[in-house]
Design a protein around this motif. Structure first.
Motif, PDB file in Angstrom:
ATOM      1  N   ARG A  99       0.849  -1.197   0.000  1.00  0.00           N
ATOM      2  CA  ARG A  99       0.000   0.000   0.000  1.00  0.00           C
ATOM      3  C   ARG A  99       0.880   1.241   0.000  1.00  0.00           C
ATOM      4  NH1 ARG A  99      -4.602  -1.927  -1.296  1.00  0.00           N
ATOM      5  NH2 ARG A  99      -5.809  -2.956   0.217  1.00  0.00           N
ATOM      6  N   ILE A 100       0.352   2.306  -0.577  1.00  0.00           N
ATOM      7  CA  ILE A 100       1.017   3.605  -0.517  1.00  0.00           C
ATOM      8  C   ILE A 100       0.301   4.411   0.554  1.00  0.00           C
ATOM      9  CG2 ILE A 100       1.612   5.698  -1.770  1.00  0.00           C
ATOM     10  CD1 ILE A 100       1.551   3.997  -4.332  1.00  0.00           C
ATOM     11  N   ILE A 101       1.029   4.714   1.643  1.00  0.00           N
ATOM     12  CA  ILE A 101       0.465   5.442   2.776  1.00  0.00           C
ATOM     13  C   ILE A 101       1.299   6.697   2.986  1.00  0.00           C
ATOM     14  CG2 ILE A 101      -0.095   5.367   5.236  1.00  0.00           C
ATOM     15  CD1 ILE A 101      -0.181   2.263   4.902  1.00  0.00           C
ATOM     16  N   LYS A 102       0.667   7.868   2.844  1.00  0.00           N
ATOM     17  CA  LYS A 102       1.323   9.170   2.995  1.00  0.00           C
ATOM     18  C   LYS A 102       2.583   9.280   2.134  1.00  0.00           C
ATOM     19  CE  LYS A 102      -0.386   9.992   7.644  1.00  0.00           C
ATOM     20  NZ  LYS A 102      -0.034  10.231   9.039  1.00  0.00           N
ATOM     21  N   GLY A 103       2.492   8.817   0.899  1.00  0.00           N
ATOM     22  CA  GLY A 103       3.599   8.946  -0.033  1.00  0.00           C
ATOM     23  C   GLY A 103       4.733   7.958   0.177  1.00  0.00           C
ATOM     24  N   LEU A 125       9.089   0.031   2.355  1.00  0.00           N
ATOM     25  CA  LEU A 125       9.841  -0.277   1.136  1.00  0.00           C
ATOM     26  C   LEU A 125      10.511   0.995   0.636  1.00  0.00           C
ATOM     27  CD1 LEU A 125       7.220  -2.507  -0.689  1.00  0.00           C
ATOM     28  CD2 LEU A 125       9.154  -3.237   0.690  1.00  0.00           C
ATOM     29  N   LEU A 126      11.699   0.840   0.079  1.00  0.00           N
ATOM     30  CA  LEU A 126      12.487   1.989  -0.351  1.00  0.00           C
ATOM     31  C   LEU A 126      12.516   2.085  -1.879  1.00  0.00           C
ATOM     32  CD1 LEU A 126      15.473   1.333   2.050  1.00  0.00           C
ATOM     33  CD2 LEU A 126      13.569   2.888   2.418  1.00  0.00           C
ATOM     34  N   MET A 127      12.016   3.223  -2.384  1.00  0.00           N
ATOM     35  CA  MET A 127      12.052   3.517  -3.813  1.00  0.00           C
ATOM     36  C   MET A 127      12.220   5.021  -3.989  1.00  0.00           C
ATOM     37  SD  MET A 127       9.129   1.144  -5.586  1.00  0.00           S
ATOM     38  CE  MET A 127       9.532   1.561  -7.250  1.00  0.00           C
ATOM     39  N   HIS A 128      12.554   5.436  -5.204  1.00  0.00           N
ATOM     40  CA  HIS A 128      12.678   6.853  -5.496  1.00  0.00           C
ATOM     41  C   HIS A 128      11.292   7.504  -5.498  1.00  0.00           C
ATOM     42  CE1 HIS A 128      16.937   6.751  -6.425  1.00  0.00           C
ATOM     43  NE2 HIS A 128      16.728   5.643  -7.120  1.00  0.00           N
ATOM     44  N   ASP A 176       5.432   8.143  -6.978  1.00  0.00           N
ATOM     45  CA  ASP A 176       4.368   8.990  -7.516  1.00  0.00           C
ATOM     46  C   ASP A 176       3.757   8.383  -8.781  1.00  0.00           C
ATOM     47  OD1 ASP A 176       4.800  10.751  -5.456  1.00  0.00           O
ATOM     48  OD2 ASP A 176       6.057  12.119  -6.637  1.00  0.00           O
ATOM     49  N   LYS A 177       4.593   7.797  -9.618  1.00  0.00           N
ATOM     50  CA  LYS A 177       4.114   7.143 -10.843  1.00  0.00           C
ATOM     51  C   LYS A 177       3.216   5.948 -10.486  1.00  0.00           C
ATOM     52  CE  LYS A 177       6.056   4.418 -14.570  1.00  0.00           C
ATOM     53  NZ  LYS A 177       7.277   3.893 -15.151  1.00  0.00           N
ATOM     54  N   LEU A 178       3.653   5.152  -9.513  1.00  0.00           N
ATOM     55  CA  LEU A 178       2.864   4.003  -9.079  1.00  0.00           C
ATOM     56  C   LEU A 178       1.546   4.442  -8.456  1.00  0.00           C
ATOM     57  CD1 LEU A 178       5.551   1.684  -7.474  1.00  0.00           C
ATOM     58  CD2 LEU A 178       4.298   1.301  -9.587  1.00  0.00           C
ATOM     59  N   PHE A 179       1.585   5.521  -7.662  1.00  0.00           N
ATOM     60  CA  PHE A 179       0.377   6.022  -7.014  1.00  0.00           C
ATOM     61  C   PHE A 179      -0.658   6.441  -8.047  1.00  0.00           C
ATOM     62  CE2 PHE A 179      -2.087   9.484  -4.999  1.00  0.00           C
ATOM     63  CZ  PHE A 179      -2.693   8.733  -4.001  1.00  0.00           C
ATOM     64  N   GLY A 180      -0.206   7.079  -9.123  1.00  0.00           N
ATOM     65  CA  GLY A 180      -1.124   7.480 -10.189  1.00  0.00           C
ATOM     66  C   GLY A 180      -1.769   6.287 -10.856  1.00  0.00           C
ATOM     67  N   LYS A 181      -0.987   5.266 -11.145  1.00  0.00           N
ATOM     68  CA  LYS A 181      -1.531   4.086 -11.818  1.00  0.00           C
ATOM     69  C   LYS A 181      -2.465   3.301 -10.914  1.00  0.00           C
ATOM     70  CE  LYS A 181       1.959   3.453 -15.303  1.00  0.00           C
ATOM     71  NZ  LYS A 181       2.825   2.542 -16.015  1.00  0.00           N
ATOM     72  N   VAL A 182      -2.121   3.211  -9.641  1.00  0.00           N
ATOM     73  CA  VAL A 182      -2.963   2.445  -8.710  1.00  0.00           C
ATOM     74  C   VAL A 182      -4.291   3.157  -8.471  1.00  0.00           C
ATOM     75  CG1 VAL A 182      -3.154   1.720  -6.297  1.00  0.00           C
ATOM     76  CG2 VAL A 182      -1.083   1.242  -7.574  1.00  0.00           C
ATOM     77  N   SER A 183      -4.256   4.480  -8.318  1.00  0.00           N
ATOM     78  CA  SER A 183      -5.485   5.206  -7.994  1.00  0.00           C
ATOM     79  C   SER A 183      -6.391   5.415  -9.201  1.00  0.00           C
ATOM     80  CB  SER A 183      -5.142   6.554  -7.358  1.00  0.00           C
ATOM     81  OG  SER A 183      -4.373   7.317  -8.256  1.00  0.00           O
TER      82      SER A 183
END
Length: 155
Positions: free
Chosen positions: A47-51, A80-83, A88-95
């Motif tokens: 999950r993406i939580i608070k960026g 998890l550690l990512m750039h 942000d790219k993943l958050f756009g695709k998931v949402s």
């Protein structure tokens, strides 16, 4: 690359769109347990939580030699550690597009650090799962037939 744990169920339930390599924030007792191969990713998800990315519901078992003060939660959230741009790219695709994030496997890289393969996936329908099973069965039968043919030539 030595694989510690693999999420086989994710490969069956989802079709993979894109793969990413991620680092994982772990405690010392978790690292020791992973080196012993005591991990299970079967029901885990990301999950993406608070960026920030978090691996949830992944089971890393406790070792009976772990001191009580240093024990970790077996199914706790792990960062998890990512750039930032990738997140942000993943958050756009998931949402927007309705994709899901799943951890496919955990492994040791060349520098002996624990890394994970994160996948952007889309859920399969029931007929897609049936096709996957049929293909898997056909491949198994073909491999068995080739094996039997090769054995006939050797004798």
């Amino acid at each position: 690359m030595k694989i510690i744990a693999r999420n086989k169920k994710a490969l069956f339930n989802y079709s993979i769109i894109e793969r990413f390599e991620t680092g994982i924030v772990l405690k010392g007792s978790e690292v020791v347990a992973l080196r012993a191969g005591r991990a299970n990713l079967k029901d885990s998800f990301v999950r993406i939580i608070k960026g920030e990315l978090f691996l949830l519901n992944a089971h890393i078992a406790l070792l009976n030699t772990t001191h009580a003060f240093y024990k970790h939660e077996e199914r706790g959230a792990r960062k998890l550690l990512m750039h930032r741009k990738q997140i942000d790219k993943l958050f756009g695709k998931v949402s927007i597009e309705g994709y899901t994030l799943v951890m496919l496997d955990l492994y040791f890289n060349a520098k002996n650090k624990i890394k994970g393969t994160l996948a952007l996936v889309k859920g399969k329908n029931l007929h897609d799962k049936r096709e996957t099973l049929k293909k898997k069965q056909a491949d198994l039968e073909a491999k068995t037939a080739l094996k039997n043919i090769n054995r006939g030539f050797l004798k």
